[in-house]
Write an enzyme that holds these catalytic residues in place. Structure first.
Site, PDB file in Angstrom:
ATOM      1  N   ASP A  32     -36.092   0.817  48.154  1.00 55.72           N
ATOM      2  CA  ASP A  32     -35.128   0.156  49.037  1.00 55.72           C
ATOM      3  C   ASP A  32     -33.767   0.144  48.342  1.00 55.72           C
ATOM      4  OD1 ASP A  32     -35.457  -2.109  51.569  1.00 55.72           O
ATOM      5  OD2 ASP A  32     -33.609  -2.094  50.395  1.00 55.72           O
ATOM      6  N   ASN A  90     -41.196  -5.680  59.479  1.00 59.59           N
ATOM      7  CA  ASN A  90     -40.374  -6.419  60.433  1.00 59.59           C
ATOM      8  C   ASN A  90     -40.309  -5.636  61.737  1.00 59.59           C
ATOM      9  OD1 ASN A  90     -39.684  -8.350  58.430  1.00 59.59           O
ATOM     10  ND2 ASN A  90     -38.182  -6.924  57.611  1.00 59.59           N
ATOM     11  N   GLY A  96     -36.411  -9.512  62.587  1.00 55.96           N
ATOM     12  CA  GLY A  96     -35.320  -9.166  61.667  1.00 55.96           C
ATOM     13  C   GLY A  96     -35.274  -7.692  61.307  1.00 55.96           C
ATOM     14  N   HIS A 101     -36.994   2.585  62.819  1.00 59.43           N
ATOM     15  CA  HIS A 101     -38.087   3.539  62.559  1.00 59.43           C
ATOM     16  C   HIS A 101     -39.134   2.723  61.823  1.00 59.43           C
ATOM     17  CE1 HIS A 101     -39.708   7.667  61.490  1.00 59.43           C
ATOM     18  NE2 HIS A 101     -40.400   6.865  60.678  1.00 59.43           N
ATOM     19  N   HIS A 103     -41.469   0.962  59.488  1.00 59.45           N
ATOM     20  CA  HIS A 103     -41.570   1.030  58.027  1.00 59.45           C
ATOM     21  C   HIS A 103     -42.250  -0.217  57.505  1.00 59.45           C
ATOM     22  CE1 HIS A 103     -37.743  -0.915  59.059  1.00 59.45           C
ATOM     23  NE2 HIS A 103     -37.902  -1.647  57.975  1.00 59.45           N
ATOM     24  N   HIS A 105     -42.467  -2.692  53.969  1.00 56.80           N
ATOM     25  CA  HIS A 105     -41.888  -3.035  52.678  1.00 56.80           C
ATOM     26  C   HIS A 105     -43.044  -3.327  51.733  1.00 56.80           C
ATOM     27  CE1 HIS A 105     -37.702  -4.086  54.219  1.00 56.80           C
ATOM     28  NE2 HIS A 105     -38.399  -4.110  55.332  1.00 56.80           N
TER      29      HIS A 105
HETATM   30  P1  AMP Z   1     -35.762  -3.940  57.995  1.00 53.95           P
HETATM   31  O1  AMP Z   1     -34.851  -5.133  58.015  1.00 53.95           O
HETATM   32  O2  AMP Z   1     -37.210  -4.301  57.896  1.00 53.95           O
HETATM   33  O3  AMP Z   1     -35.452  -2.982  59.125  1.00 53.95           O
HETATM   34  O4  AMP Z   1     -35.470  -3.206  56.613  1.00 53.95           O
HETATM   35  C1  AMP Z   1     -34.590  -2.142  56.455  1.00 53.95           C
HETATM   36  C2  AMP Z   1     -34.465  -1.927  54.979  1.00 53.95           C
HETATM   37  O5  AMP Z   1     -33.893  -0.656  54.766  1.00 53.95           O
HETATM   38  C3  AMP Z   1     -33.578  -2.942  54.250  1.00 53.95           C
HETATM   39  O6  AMP Z   1     -34.349  -3.586  53.230  1.00 53.95           O
HETATM   40  C4  AMP Z   1     -32.464  -2.084  53.663  1.00 53.95           C
HETATM   41  O7  AMP Z   1     -32.049  -2.524  52.381  1.00 53.95           O
HETATM   42  C5  AMP Z   1     -33.118  -0.718  53.612  1.00 53.95           C
HETATM   43  N1  AMP Z   1     -32.207   0.420  53.662  1.00 53.95           N
HETATM   44  C6  AMP Z   1     -31.172   0.628  54.514  1.00 53.95           C
HETATM   45  N2  AMP Z   1     -30.587   1.806  54.281  1.00 53.95           N
HETATM   46  C7  AMP Z   1     -31.272   2.382  53.249  1.00 53.95           C
HETATM   47  C8  AMP Z   1     -31.163   3.615  52.550  1.00 53.95           C
HETATM   48  N3  AMP Z   1     -30.214   4.512  52.843  1.00 53.95           N
HETATM   49  N4  AMP Z   1     -32.039   3.864  51.542  1.00 53.95           N
HETATM   50  C9  AMP Z   1     -32.993   2.963  51.221  1.00 53.95           C
HETATM   51  N5  AMP Z   1     -33.161   1.794  51.860  1.00 53.95           N
HETATM   52  C10 AMP Z   1     -32.312   1.494  52.857  1.00 53.95           C
END
Ligand code: AMP
Length: 117
Positions: A32, A90, A96, A101, A103, A105
């Site tokens: 992340d 999420n 949130g 797409h 994913h 964590h």
């Molecule tokens: P969510 O809020 O569950 O959609 O999480 C999205 C996550 O993507 C967040 O923790 C961001 O810090 C992470 N994120 C956004 N852009 C990037 C990126 N280019 N590379 C890696 N992580 C990213």
């Protein structure tokens, strides 16, 4: 409706760089960009899916099982299996979700607070 211009779709296509932890033809795991714990890895399937429900509802059981088996493989690779970890996905506005797409964590490497990500 899936928007293939989202950040993770661009990472899959190699348009945006990432720090890869594991990749094969079906899945990608990467760090992340804004970690909230010592270990903070994101895992995505390469199929187009907006969120958890979309992924589960619209994919073959083998694709779904393979993704979660790869999550487990990455947990082992990160060496957090014994110390513990948290897996979060999420979804939507109340969940949130920022990136549309699906994913997960993977958080670990230290004690994770009660509400994080
Ligand atoms: P969510 O809020 O569950 O959609 O999480 C999205 C996550 O993507 C967040 O923790 C961001 O810090 C992470 N994120 C956004 N852009 C990037 C990126 N280019 N590379 C890696 N992580 C990213």
């Amino acid at each position: 409706m899936y928007d293939d211009s989202n950040i993770f779709a661009q990472i899959i296509r190699g348009k945006i760089p990432c720090k890869k932890i594991y990749e094969d033809k079906d899945v990608l795991f990467f760090e992340d960009i804004s970690p909230v714990s010592k270990v903070h890895v994101l895992g995505i399937p390469k199929v187009s899916c907006v969120n958890f429900s979309d992924f589960i509802s619209n994919n073959d059981e083998k694709v779904i099982a393979n993704f979660f088996q790869k999550v487990n493989l990455v947990v082992k690779k990160l060496e957090i299996e014994k110390t513990g970890y948290r897996i979060i996905s999420n979804s939507g506005s109340d969940g949130g979700q920022e990136v549309p797409h699906f994913h997960i964590h993977i958080l670990g490497g230290e004690k994770i607070g009660p509400k994080i990500r």
